[in-house]
Design an enzyme around this catalytic site. Structure first.
Site, mmCIF file in Angstrom:
data_model
loop_
_atom_site.group_PDB
_atom_site.id
_atom_site.type_symbol
_atom_site.label_atom_id
_atom_site.label_comp_id
_atom_site.label_asym_id
_atom_site.label_seq_id
_atom_site.Cartn_x
_atom_site.Cartn_y
_atom_site.Cartn_z
ATOM 1 N N CYS A 63 -119.692 -31.463 -63.653
ATOM 2 C CA CYS A 63 -119.581 -32.272 -62.299
ATOM 3 C C CYS A 63 -118.331 -32.853 -62.333
ATOM 4 C CB CYS A 63 -120.840 -33.388 -62.651
ATOM 5 S SG CYS A 63 -120.510 -34.727 -63.884
ATOM 6 N N GLU A 86 -121.602 -32.320 -71.744
ATOM 7 C CA GLU A 86 -120.080 -32.109 -71.936
ATOM 8 C C GLU A 86 -119.302 -33.426 -72.529
ATOM 9 O OE1 GLU A 86 -121.917 -31.557 -69.016
ATOM 10 O OE2 GLU A 86 -120.541 -30.287 -67.840
ATOM 11 N N CYS A 114 -117.530 -35.245 -65.459
ATOM 12 C CA CYS A 114 -117.125 -34.416 -66.892
ATOM 13 C C CYS A 114 -115.956 -33.340 -66.706
ATOM 14 C CB CYS A 114 -118.368 -33.501 -66.864
ATOM 15 S SG CYS A 114 -119.936 -34.202 -67.524
#
Length: 143
Positions: free
Chosen positions: A77, A49, A80
């Site tokens: 996560c 990302e 990101c």
């Protein structure tokens, strides 16, 4: 999501965890793409990302991406998810869920936090089976 899956396969071919992402403009053009590069770049922030967001911002010459969508093969996560919020991504589409390290539907739930200044619309489960199978086979081969 097909393009994000292609990026995930490229990451896997490089020995990275197979996660891929693409940023799509309001007009439907891919303006940034990336796969995990943490090992290759020796950079713990080089998640798919982040790589895709950096590429899109560089290509467009701007620090934010309002109106843009991000497609990623795995639930982002917390790092990101925060980056997407800071970039002002309009919509997030992701494939496989990540109960262990996810930061959207699991764990930190970044977009639900009161300190989150911008939360994109979230759509999950897009090509989830293919993304999950790619991840499971990658980790099975490592064991």
């Amino acid at each position: 999501m097909d393009e994000a899956l292609k990026e995930a396969r490229l990451a896997q071919a490089r020995g990275e965890v197979p996660v891929g992402a693409v940023v799509v403009s309001p007009g439907g053009e891919i303006v940034g793409r990336g796969g995990n590069r943490t090992r290759e770049d020796n950079d713990p922030t080089a998640h798919a990302e982040i790589v895709a967001l950096r590429a899109a911002c560089a290509a467009l010459g701007q620090e934010r991406l309002p109106g843009h969508d991000l497609y990623v093969t795995l639930e982002p996560c917390p790092m990101c998810a925060a980056a997407m919020s800071n970039a002002r991504i309009a919509r997030l589409y992701y494939g496989a869920q990540d109960p262990k390290s996810g930061g959207v539907a699991h764990g930190a739930k970044v977009f639900s936090h009161r300190q989150c200044h911008h939360a994109p619309e979230v759509y999950d489960g897009i090509a989830a089976r293919e993304a999950e199978e790619m991840l499971k086979s990658f980790f099975a081969a490592k064991r």
